[in-house]
Write a protein that holds these residues in place. Structure first.
Motif, PDB file in Angstrom:
ATOM      1  N   HIS A 138       9.038   8.983 -10.739  1.00 30.20           N
ATOM      2  CA  HIS A 138       8.018   7.887 -10.206  1.00 30.20           C
ATOM      3  C   HIS A 138       8.576   7.836  -8.668  1.00 30.20           C
ATOM      4  O   HIS A 138       9.550   8.573  -8.190  1.00 30.20           O
ATOM      5  N   THR A 139       7.573   7.036  -7.907  1.00 28.19           N
ATOM      6  CA  THR A 139       7.579   6.875  -6.659  1.00 28.19           C
ATOM      7  C   THR A 139       6.857   8.001  -5.913  1.00 28.19           C
ATOM      8  O   THR A 139       5.824   8.070  -5.613  1.00 28.19           O
ATOM      9  N   SER A 140       7.691   9.030  -5.677  1.00 32.33           N
ATOM     10  CA  SER A 140       7.112  10.478  -5.405  1.00 32.33           C
ATOM     11  C   SER A 140       6.085  10.307  -4.373  1.00 32.33           C
ATOM     12  O   SER A 140       4.952  10.773  -4.345  1.00 32.33           O
ATOM     13  N   VAL A 141       6.284   9.658  -3.388  1.00 41.25           N
ATOM     14  CA  VAL A 141       5.547   9.026  -1.827  1.00 41.25           C
ATOM     15  C   VAL A 141       5.735  10.052  -1.001  1.00 41.25           C
ATOM     16  O   VAL A 141       6.678  10.907  -0.653  1.00 41.25           O
ATOM     17  N   ASN A 142       4.508  10.500  -0.283  1.00 41.89           N
ATOM     18  CA  ASN A 142       4.555  11.375   0.772  1.00 41.89           C
ATOM     19  C   ASN A 142       5.678  11.078   1.679  1.00 41.89           C
ATOM     20  O   ASN A 142       5.451   9.926   2.193  1.00 41.89           O
ATOM     21  N   PRO A 143       6.431  11.893   2.404  1.00 41.32           N
ATOM     22  CA  PRO A 143       7.348  11.561   3.196  1.00 41.32           C
ATOM     23  C   PRO A 143       6.840  11.462   4.787  1.00 41.32           C
ATOM     24  O   PRO A 143       7.237  12.292   5.407  1.00 41.32           O
ATOM     25  N   ASN A 144       5.703  10.878   4.771  1.00 39.82           N
ATOM     26  CA  ASN A 144       5.161  10.949   6.233  1.00 39.82           C
ATOM     27  C   ASN A 144       5.076   9.593   7.008  1.00 39.82           C
ATOM     28  O   ASN A 144       4.762   9.602   8.147  1.00 39.82           O
ATOM     29  N   LYS A 145       5.549   8.456   6.389  1.00 35.90           N
ATOM     30  CA  LYS A 145       5.244   6.926   6.876  1.00 35.90           C
ATOM     31  C   LYS A 145       5.900   6.302   5.820  1.00 35.90           C
ATOM     32  O   LYS A 145       6.349   6.571   4.858  1.00 35.90           O
ATOM     33  N   GLY A 149       1.108  -0.523  -2.388  1.00 33.49           N
ATOM     34  CA  GLY A 149       0.529   0.298  -3.254  1.00 33.49           C
ATOM     35  C   GLY A 149       1.519   1.200  -3.879  1.00 33.49           C
ATOM     36  O   GLY A 149       1.667   1.726  -5.124  1.00 33.49           O
ATOM     37  N   HIS A 150       2.345   1.959  -3.050  1.00 35.59           N
ATOM     38  CA  HIS A 150       3.465   2.858  -3.501  1.00 35.59           C
ATOM     39  C   HIS A 150       4.585   1.960  -4.404  1.00 35.59           C
ATOM     40  O   HIS A 150       5.047   2.232  -5.334  1.00 35.59           O
ATOM     41  N   LEU A 151       4.801   0.713  -3.977  1.00 32.37           N
ATOM     42  CA  LEU A 151       5.765  -0.168  -4.649  1.00 32.37           C
ATOM     43  C   LEU A 151       5.397  -0.442  -5.962  1.00 32.37           C
ATOM     44  O   LEU A 151       6.284  -0.420  -6.618  1.00 32.37           O
ATOM     45  N   ARG A 152       3.926  -0.632  -6.319  1.00 33.75           N
ATOM     46  CA  ARG A 152       3.678  -0.543  -7.664  1.00 33.75           C
ATOM     47  C   ARG A 152       4.086   0.484  -8.596  1.00 33.75           C
ATOM     48  O   ARG A 152       4.688   0.408  -9.809  1.00 33.75           O
TER      49      ARG A 152
END
Length: 648
Positions: free
Chosen positions: A123-130, A135-138
């Motif tokens: 989970h999370t797996s957010v692009n590491p660009n900012k 929305g990511h937090l959900r």
């Protein structure tokens, strides 16, 4: 579980009746149980008699009568059922002996099957660009709640955060850092990159030829050496560090950071490519718009959800320019997750207790899962299906079936919340979508600060939980309580309300119950005589209300339960069933619904039934019921990742 015990007793009764009637053994009987809304219709009810009318060749009412007689002859579900009644047209209504249930509930266990099973939750797996936005937090809140649910039901869980350090988004940020001048006051690097990312996308729109920079940077990132690759590494590393710190503020942790670049450098995709090349569905197109691309060929009757490049009927894994798509690397990653590649990463410590993949380090027992759960929003449904298809094509059908995509709706902002952030709401829309490319949205750090300030300015008692902790808990619960498929319209005021289905309401209910127990302990003196202010009798109530006449820590129940007492007991009895359902269906909102109902019923009980006033027997019982409430709600709060405050 109580429901499982009742179901097994009903199944055994049906089997005995079938043998007595000389009817061939009935195959697997599906015994459906429900808890009627009204206690007048029983604590549990089943329509099994109506299902058996045809095979047993009897009227449902007659069958129900036979089942009731057999249940009573066999001990009334180990003495837990006080009485059983038949209601037309064939319902079996069971009324529990709640005192017997209270004495036995410590012996109830969840169904077998989870022991020894290893589940990887990504989970999370957010692009590491900012920086992260709401929305990511959900995603993170859903994923972490599922981790807690699965662990609470006996699973061994390994938590992954996948870092896409070879994707378009990171390439765009690097392109912006190298080509777009930007000034301004920024505290964190991720916030600076938030603005850089928006600026480079404006530049693309104004100067289309600049898009070529992205392609060049993508190639450099994949090659993994040279100035551009090192800049990408530094950017991604710093931003992931900030992401991890932000999530820790919400009680969210990971076991392993899996870097997409490691999948390529360790040769995982090369191994996956070799395996896929032996199947008939992985081919390189020689003509048409996909000429030169390696694709997963779809069955002739298959239809894709849409016609965008990333969701075409023939799924592209390697583009004609040699750049891999996200799905290609994801297939290799999942082959490793299930232990199906003869390769492994090397691991080093990113932070204390958090490991990361890389080219150097040590061997550790990560991966080799029995089940995999991926928390990704609904827009990634088709790529997830492609991973499943690839696993099946390679002969790994069991693993494909053990791969679960937990899909959820995106988060937008309410008009009031958007206006509070300075977003133009003159269009009058009912919600305002967030867009990283346009720089529109609310960063997680900003959201927490705003919520903390709102709470701090309105609360009268500041001696309990900190306003920041209340804020993070309120946000977390708000993002969890909706059905997964619901698109959330986030509103600040709704999230922090102290009434209704909110995290603040649950924490207040828990703190209120703890306050009652503390008063009882002080008045009773740990079993000695206590003051009369709270109605504690001269002989005291023992430790939190266990009277002398109780058995096994359970007091004698009143001959006639008050309606509020019975309603609370009925809800308490559903906890294990609810927890098991949430783990099986992967629905954390199931826990939210249960906890809210439980807190509401305790509030009704608190209002209708004076806990610390009355006779000793009444006080003892009601304190026991209050302690049972705090124990159960406490477990639910743990699963949801919310604090258990002694006071708010």
């Amino acid at each position: 579980m109580l429901s499982e015990l009742i179901q097994e007793s009903l199944k055994q009764s049906v089997h005995t009746i079938a043998l007595t009637l000389g009817v061939p053994a009935i195959a697997e009987v599906n015994v459906a149980l429900e808890q009627p809304a009204s206690a007048d219709h029983g604590d549990y009810s089943s329509n099994i008699a109506m299902q058996l009318a045809r095979p047993l060749r009897k009227a449902p009412l007659a069958i129900a009568g036979l089942i009731v007689a057999e249940l009573e002859a066999s001990g009334s579900v180990q003495g837990l059922v006080l009485r059983t009644e038949v209601a037309g047209p064939g319902f079996i209504n069971m009324y529990l002996d709640w005192e017997a249930w209270a004495r036995a509930k410590g012996n109830f266990t969840l169904p077998k099957g989870a022991e020894g099973l290893k589940v990887i939750v990504e989970h999370t797996s957010v692009n590491p660009n900012k920086s992260l936005h709401i929305g990511h937090l959900r995603n993170s809140c859903i994923g972490d709640a599922l981790v807690r649910v699965l662990r609470a039901t006996g699973h061994t869980v390994e938590v992954h955060n996948y870092v896409d350090d070879l994707g378009n988004q990171l390439a765009d940020t690097v392109a912006g850092l190298l080509n777009v001048p930007l000034e301004g006051a920024h505290v964190r690097f991720g916030d600076y990159c938030w603005d850089i990312y928006a600026e480079i996308n404006k530049t693309y729109a104004q100067q289309p030829e600049m898009v070529q920079k992205r392609t060049e940077i993508l190639h450099a990132l994949e090659e993994g050496h040279g100035n551009t690759a090192w800049i990408g590494n530094l950017v991604a590393g710093q931003i992931v560090k900030e992401h991890v710190e932000e999530m820790r503020g919400f009680g969210i942790d990971y076991d392993l950071l899996v870097w997409e670049s490691s999948i390529l450098k360790e040769g995982f995709w090369s191994s996956a490519f070799e395996l896929l090349s032996q199947t008939e569905i992985f081919v390189q197109e020689t003509e048409g718009k996909l000429a030169g691309c390696w694709i997963l060929k779809q069955p002739a009757d298959d239809t894709a959800p849409d016609t965008q490049e990333e969701h075409q009927k023939d799924k592209v894994l390697v583009r004609s320019n040699g750049i891999l798509t996200y799905t290609a690397k994801d297939i290799a990653y999942h082959l490793w997750k299930f232990g199906l590649l003869e390769k492994d990463f090397s691991y080093s410590e990113f932070q204390s207790g958090l490991w990361t993949t890389g080219l150097s380090g040590q061997a550790l027992p990560f991966g080799r899962a029995d089940q995999v759960v991926n928390v990704i929003d609904y827009r990634q449904e088709y790529p997830q299906l492609m991973v499943k298809q690839a696993l099946k094509a390679l002969g790994f059908g069991v693993q494909a079936d053990a791969l679960h995509h937990v899909s959820y709706g995106v988060v937008s902002l309410s008009p009031a919340s958007a206006a509070g952030l300075g977003i133009d709401t003159s269009s009058g829309k009912s919600s305002y979508a967030m867009s990283g490319r346009q720089g529109v949205g609310i960063k997680v750090t900003e959201l927490v600060r705003l919520m903390e300030d709102m709470i701090e300015s309105t609360r009268s008692d500041k001696n309990g939980l900190s306003s920041r902790l209340i804020a993070t808990a309120a946000i977390r619960y708000y993002l969890l309580r909706f059905n997964l498929g619901t698109e959330i319209v986030f509103d600040f005021k709704q999230a922090m309300e102290i009434s209704g289905n909110t995290g603040v309401y649950l924490m207040y209910a828990y703190a209120r119950a703890q306050r009652v127990l503390s008063k009882a302990a002080a008045a009773g003196g740990g079993g000695e005589s206590g003051g009369s202010e709270n109605g504690v009798g001269e002989s005291g109530v023992g430790e939190f209300g266990v009277g002398e006449s109780g058995v096994g820590g359970v007091p004698l129940f009143p001959a006639q339960l008050e309606a509020a007492e019975l309603a609370l007991l009925r809800q308490l009895s559903l906890w294990q069933d609810t927890l098991y359902t949430a783990s099986r269906e992967l629905t954390p909102n199931t826990i939210c619904n249960y906890a809210y109902s439980l807190a509401s019923l305790f509030s009704n009980f608190y209002s209708a039934c004076p806990i610390l006033k009355g006779g000793e027997a009444s006080i003892t019982f009601r304190l026991w019921l209050t302690r049972s409430f705090t124990d159960t709600l406490g477990e639910a709060l743990d699963v949801l990742g919310l604090p258990k405050p002694e006071r708010m």
